[in-house]
Design a protein around this motif. Structure first.
Motif: not given
Length: 152
Positions: A83, A87, A119
């Motif tokens: 993640c 990002s 998410m």
């Protein structure tokens, strides 16, 4: 007798702790059912993925006590790394789009928000599964965490 043979061939092979896991994802039956305490810590490991150090602290504190907790914490650490990488990549894309095409960048913001909500929903589902004593393996990351946890 024929029905019993047909029934035996349709049943999936049992998962044994200590044997390497096949590279599949989804719900995984464990040969030992996790205790209520292990299920609670597994849920906390999944839910605390919103905070950077949550799963890492749980892995350091509880990994020697429970393989179920260790699996959930290890999988969440890997999810956090993925993640963070996504990002950073999305931030670079958005910054590039703002410089080149500001209108298109503004139009894409709801799409990026949906990725964050997906998410969050995934974390909630994983926390719920852990609380119910189910080791849910995510695609790619889950089999790796399962093998590292239960093969030792």
């Amino acid at each position: 007798m024929l029905n019993e043979n047909a029934k035996q061939t349709l049943e999936p092979p049992p998962v044994h702790i200590g044997s390497p896991a096949p590279l599949v994802w989804g719900d995984t039956e464990l040969s030992e059912s996790p205790t209520q305490d292990e299920r609670m810590w597994g849920m906390i490991a999944n839910a605390s993925a919103l905070f950077m150090v949550g799963p890492l602290l749980i892995l350091l504190i509880k990994s020697s006590e429970s393989k179920f907790v260790k699996f959930n914490a290890m999988q969440m650490i890997m999810v956090q790394v993925v993640c963070m990488a996504l990002s950073i990549a999305l931030q670079i894309v958005v910054f590039s789009m703002v410089v080149i095409m500001p209108t298109l960048a503004t139009m894409m913001l709801p799409f990026f928000s949906l990725i964050g909500l997906a998410m969050l929903a995934t974390l909630c589902v994983l926390a719920s599964k852990a609380y119910n004593g189910i080791a849910f393996r995510l695609p790619v990351l889950g089999p790796f965490a399962y093998t590292k946890t239960y093969a030792t």
